[in-house]
Design a protein around this motif. Structure first.
Motif, PDB file in Angstrom:
ATOM      1  N   ARG A   1     -17.640 -37.476 -31.513  1.00  0.00           N
ATOM      2  CA  ARG A   1     -16.911 -38.738 -31.740  1.00  0.00           C
ATOM      3  C   ARG A   1     -17.292 -39.748 -30.658  1.00  0.00           C
ATOM      4  NH1 ARG A   1     -13.793 -36.289 -36.171  1.00  0.00           N
ATOM      5  NH2 ARG A   1     -15.681 -35.105 -36.453  1.00  0.00           N
ATOM      6  N   GLN A   2     -17.554 -39.213 -29.474  1.00  0.00           N
ATOM      7  CA  GLN A   2     -17.972 -40.070 -28.359  1.00  0.00           C
ATOM      8  C   GLN A   2     -19.274 -40.803 -28.710  1.00  0.00           C
ATOM      9  OE1 GLN A   2     -16.453 -40.477 -24.890  1.00  0.00           O
ATOM     10  NE2 GLN A   2     -17.709 -42.240 -25.467  1.00  0.00           N
ATOM     11  N   ASP A   3     -20.236 -40.058 -29.253  1.00  0.00           N
ATOM     12  CA  ASP A   3     -21.517 -40.672 -29.611  1.00  0.00           C
ATOM     13  C   ASP A   3     -21.351 -41.714 -30.710  1.00  0.00           C
ATOM     14  OD1 ASP A   3     -23.435 -39.790 -27.858  1.00  0.00           O
ATOM     15  OD2 ASP A   3     -23.919 -37.997 -29.003  1.00  0.00           O
ATOM     16  N   ILE A   4     -20.511 -41.402 -31.693  1.00  0.00           N
ATOM     17  CA  ILE A   4     -20.270 -42.372 -32.760  1.00  0.00           C
ATOM     18  C   ILE A   4     -19.648 -43.634 -32.172  1.00  0.00           C
ATOM     19  CG2 ILE A   4     -19.014 -42.831 -34.910  1.00  0.00           C
ATOM     20  CD1 ILE A   4     -19.188 -39.814 -35.495  1.00  0.00           C
ATOM     21  N   GLY A   5     -18.728 -43.421 -31.221  1.00  0.00           N
ATOM     22  CA  GLY A   5     -18.120 -44.550 -30.529  1.00  0.00           C
ATOM     23  C   GLY A   5     -19.154 -45.365 -29.765  1.00  0.00           C
ATOM     24  N   ASN A   6     -20.054 -44.684 -29.102  1.00  0.00           N
ATOM     25  CA  ASN A   6     -21.100 -45.373 -28.349  1.00  0.00           C
ATOM     26  C   ASN A   6     -22.047 -46.139 -29.255  1.00  0.00           C
ATOM     27  OD1 ASN A   6     -20.029 -44.260 -26.043  1.00  0.00           O
ATOM     28  ND2 ASN A   6     -21.549 -42.641 -25.876  1.00  0.00           N
ATOM     29  N   LEU A   7     -22.164 -45.670 -30.475  1.00  0.00           N
ATOM     30  CA  LEU A   7     -22.999 -46.360 -31.459  1.00  0.00           C
ATOM     31  C   LEU A   7     -22.254 -47.547 -32.051  1.00  0.00           C
ATOM     32  CD1 LEU A   7     -25.591 -46.403 -33.219  1.00  0.00           C
ATOM     33  CD2 LEU A   7     -24.438 -44.842 -34.771  1.00  0.00           C
ATOM     34  N   ALA A   8     -20.954 -47.381 -32.251  1.00  0.00           N
ATOM     35  CA  ALA A   8     -20.162 -48.412 -32.918  1.00  0.00           C
ATOM     36  C   ALA A   8     -19.544 -49.403 -31.933  1.00  0.00           C
ATOM     37  CB  ALA A   8     -19.059 -47.759 -33.759  1.00  0.00           C
ATOM     38  N   GLY A   9     -19.676 -49.125 -30.643  1.00  0.00           N
ATOM     39  CA  GLY A   9     -19.074 -50.003 -29.652  1.00  0.00           C
ATOM     40  C   GLY A   9     -17.570 -49.849 -29.585  1.00  0.00           C
ATOM     41  N   THR A  10     -17.093 -48.623 -29.696  1.00  0.00           N
ATOM     42  CA  THR A  10     -15.659 -48.340 -29.594  1.00  0.00           C
ATOM     43  C   THR A  10     -15.443 -47.082 -28.774  1.00  0.00           C
ATOM     44  OG1 THR A  10     -15.855 -48.482 -31.996  1.00  0.00           O
ATOM     45  CG2 THR A  10     -13.679 -48.698 -31.065  1.00  0.00           C
ATOM     46  N   THR A  11     -14.197 -46.654 -28.727  1.00  0.00           N
ATOM     47  CA  THR A  11     -13.859 -45.439 -27.988  1.00  0.00           C
ATOM     48  C   THR A  11     -13.786 -44.256 -28.941  1.00  0.00           C
ATOM     49  OG1 THR A  11     -11.511 -45.878 -28.286  1.00  0.00           O
ATOM     50  CG2 THR A  11     -12.541 -46.706 -26.278  1.00  0.00           C
ATOM     51  N   LYS A  12     -13.866 -43.067 -28.365  1.00  0.00           N
ATOM     52  CA  LYS A  12     -13.823 -41.859 -29.190  1.00  0.00           C
ATOM     53  C   LYS A  12     -12.491 -41.723 -29.898  1.00  0.00           C
ATOM     54  CE  LYS A  12     -12.706 -38.869 -25.188  1.00  0.00           C
ATOM     55  NZ  LYS A  12     -12.404 -39.962 -24.230  1.00  0.00           N
ATOM     56  N   GLU A  13     -11.420 -42.180 -29.286  1.00  0.00           N
ATOM     57  CA  GLU A  13     -10.100 -42.114 -29.923  1.00  0.00           C
ATOM     58  C   GLU A  13     -10.050 -42.954 -31.187  1.00  0.00           C
ATOM     59  OE1 GLU A  13     -10.598 -42.839 -26.766  1.00  0.00           O
ATOM     60  OE2 GLU A  13      -9.094 -42.002 -25.422  1.00  0.00           O
ATOM     61  N   GLN A  14     -10.584 -44.164 -31.083  1.00  0.00           N
ATOM     62  CA  GLN A  14     -10.611 -45.043 -32.257  1.00  0.00           C
ATOM     63  C   GLN A  14     -11.426 -44.417 -33.371  1.00  0.00           C
ATOM     64  OE1 GLN A  14      -8.940 -47.856 -32.450  1.00  0.00           O
ATOM     65  NE2 GLN A  14      -8.795 -48.788 -30.415  1.00  0.00           N
ATOM     66  N   VAL A  15     -12.528 -43.784 -32.982  1.00  0.00           N
ATOM     67  CA  VAL A  15     -13.384 -43.149 -33.976  1.00  0.00           C
ATOM     68  C   VAL A  15     -12.606 -42.058 -34.704  1.00  0.00           C
ATOM     69  CG1 VAL A  15     -15.452 -41.748 -34.325  1.00  0.00           C
ATOM     70  CG2 VAL A  15     -15.522 -43.695 -32.772  1.00  0.00           C
ATOM     71  N   SER A  16     -11.911 -41.216 -33.938  1.00  0.00           N
ATOM     72  CA  SER A  16     -11.095 -40.161 -34.545  1.00  0.00           C
ATOM     73  C   SER A  16     -10.133 -40.739 -35.573  1.00  0.00           C
ATOM     74  CB  SER A  16     -10.285 -39.429 -33.468  1.00  0.00           C
ATOM     75  OG  SER A  16     -11.062 -38.438 -32.869  1.00  0.00           O
ATOM     76  N   LYS A  17      -9.460 -41.806 -35.157  1.00  0.00           N
ATOM     77  CA  LYS A  17      -8.439 -42.392 -36.023  1.00  0.00           C
ATOM     78  C   LYS A  17      -9.056 -43.006 -37.278  1.00  0.00           C
ATOM     79  CE  LYS A  17      -5.280 -43.050 -32.235  1.00  0.00           C
ATOM     80  NZ  LYS A  17      -4.880 -43.896 -31.125  1.00  0.00           N
ATOM     81  N   VAL A  18     -10.137 -43.733 -37.092  1.00  0.00           N
ATOM     82  CA  VAL A  18     -10.778 -44.366 -38.247  1.00  0.00           C
ATOM     83  C   VAL A  18     -11.330 -43.305 -39.200  1.00  0.00           C
ATOM     84  CG1 VAL A  18     -12.701 -45.811 -39.001  1.00  0.00           C
ATOM     85  CG2 VAL A  18     -11.305 -46.522 -37.060  1.00  0.00           C
ATOM     86  N   LEU A  19     -11.877 -42.236 -38.634  1.00  0.00           N
ATOM     87  CA  LEU A  19     -12.443 -41.196 -39.497  1.00  0.00           C
ATOM     88  C   LEU A  19     -11.364 -40.540 -40.360  1.00  0.00           C
ATOM     89  CD1 LEU A  19     -15.176 -39.370 -37.361  1.00  0.00           C
ATOM     90  CD2 LEU A  19     -15.465 -41.078 -39.148  1.00  0.00           C
ATOM     91  N   THR A  20     -10.206 -40.248 -39.763  1.00  0.00           N
ATOM     92  CA  THR A  20      -9.151 -39.649 -40.590  1.00  0.00           C
ATOM     93  C   THR A  20      -8.635 -40.665 -41.614  1.00  0.00           C
ATOM     94  OG1 THR A  20      -7.471 -40.216 -38.935  1.00  0.00           O
ATOM     95  CG2 THR A  20      -8.384 -37.997 -38.844  1.00  0.00           C
ATOM     96  N   ASP A  21      -8.659 -41.918 -41.212  1.00  0.00           N
ATOM     97  CA  ASP A  21      -8.253 -42.982 -42.117  1.00  0.00           C
ATOM     98  C   ASP A  21      -9.188 -43.046 -43.337  1.00  0.00           C
ATOM     99  OD1 ASP A  21      -6.394 -44.960 -42.617  1.00  0.00           O
ATOM    100  OD2 ASP A  21      -7.756 -46.550 -41.922  1.00  0.00           O
ATOM    101  N   LEU A  22     -10.483 -43.065 -43.047  1.00  0.00           N
ATOM    102  CA  LEU A  22     -11.477 -43.124 -44.128  1.00  0.00           C
ATOM    103  C   LEU A  22     -11.407 -41.865 -44.993  1.00  0.00           C
ATOM    104  CD1 LEU A  22     -14.582 -44.574 -42.219  1.00  0.00           C
ATOM    105  CD2 LEU A  22     -13.036 -45.799 -43.760  1.00  0.00           C
ATOM    106  N   LYS A  23     -11.076 -40.759 -44.334  1.00  0.00           N
ATOM    107  CA  LYS A  23     -10.940 -39.495 -45.055  1.00  0.00           C
ATOM    108  C   LYS A  23      -9.776 -39.577 -46.042  1.00  0.00           C
ATOM    109  CE  LYS A  23     -10.750 -34.544 -43.916  1.00  0.00           C
ATOM    110  NZ  LYS A  23     -10.724 -33.606 -42.757  1.00  0.00           N
ATOM    111  N   ASN A  24      -8.656 -40.127 -45.578  1.00  0.00           N
ATOM    112  CA  ASN A  24      -7.486 -40.276 -46.445  1.00  0.00           C
ATOM    113  C   ASN A  24      -7.761 -41.230 -47.606  1.00  0.00           C
ATOM    114  OD1 ASN A  24      -5.968 -38.523 -44.906  1.00  0.00           O
ATOM    115  ND2 ASN A  24      -5.161 -40.140 -43.584  1.00  0.00           N
TER     116      ASN A  24
END
Length: 245
Positions: A196-219
């Motif tokens: 999630r950290q790497d995805i965050g580094n790619l997207a310009g966000t934090t790993k926490e935000q990535v976690s949250k967005v991913l579960t959001d997109l999953k839902n």
DNA sequence: CCATTAAAGTGGT
DNA sequence: ACCACTTTAATGG
């Protein structure tokens, strides 16, 4: 030649290196159009080097050893910002060129690179490659085309980072990974597993935000996740989110 | 098998 | 966005 698993992580130098003059001529995107004479020269100069997953290939600021053509594997190219945070520039795939410095007097790596998988690269000495560029206009032109395309992608991405919401940026990052390495199967499982950290580094966000967005997109049914494995169930919806539709 | 550690996920500010 | 805490997965004896 194969090091034990125990000292894999400590390795800084390639685990594998040889002069390889009877390998098939390189079929890298940039080299495809250069003259036979040039290919033969490269063939004589080249060394094939290997890196394990997680190994550092380039460290920004260090003297550049030369140019690498990616033969097999996946490589992350990134810069480290003032806070020590990684900013991912791009992911390289076989055929891509890595590690070229434009500074001819004192060549330095402008980016860092690490292997995301066990990776094989073809190495050509810096000075020799610059000489080849001077002698083969077609090679120089192909190189120009390659970096023009990379620059365009990078410009588009920096524009997005400045304007998009977190959700849009993460969706864009997923599409970027998909475009770089593709996906397998009906579920479109991404062919690269990132933290999630790497995805965050790619997207310009934090790993926490990535976690949250991913579960959001999953839902929302756009993706499915299983650990680091990500399925792009509704690719067109993701692209729409990322403004690519 | 359990103990330790790193990464993921979650909620509060 | 950042921090603190819980949960989960991976590693190594």
């Amino acid at each position: 030649m194969q090091p034990s698993a125990a000292n894999k992580k400590q390795l800084v130098e390639p685990f594998y290196e040889l002069s390889c003059h009877n390998c098939p001529v390189l079929d890298c995107s940039v080299l495809r159009h250069c003259t036979q004479d040039c290919l033969e020269k490269i063939d004589k100069l080249k060394k094939v080097v290997g890196f394990f997953k997680g190994q550092r290939i380039l460290l920004e600021g260090n003297p550049a050893r030369g140019v690498y053509f990616l033969l097999q594997g996946k490589v992350k190219l990134f810069k480290t910002d003032v806070r020590g945070q990684e900013v991912i520039i791009r992911f390289a795939k076989p055929g891509d060129i890595v590690g070229l410095s434009v500074n001819t007097e004192r060549p330095e790596n402008e980016v860092s690179a690490t292997a995301m998988e066990d990776t094989m690269l073809c190495h050509v000495n810096h000075d020799a490659f610059v000489e080849l560029l001077n002698s083969d206009a077609k090679l120089a032109f192909e190189l120009l085309r390659f970096y023009r395309a990379e620059l365009h992608k990078t410009e588009m991405r920096s524009l997005k980072l400045a304007t998009m919401t977190v959700q849009e940026k993460v969706a864009d990052a997923l599409v970027t990974i998909y475009e770089a390495y593709g996906a397998e199967g009906k579920q479109r499982t991404l062919c690269l597993e990132l933290s999630r950290q790497d995805i965050g580094n790619l997207a310009g966000t934090t790993k926490e935000q990535v976690s949250k967005v991913l579960t959001d997109l999953k839902n929302k049914g756009m993706i499915d996740t299983n650990g680091k494995q990500i399925d792009l169930i509704n690719l067109s919806a993701l692209m729409q989110l990322a403004g690519l539709a």
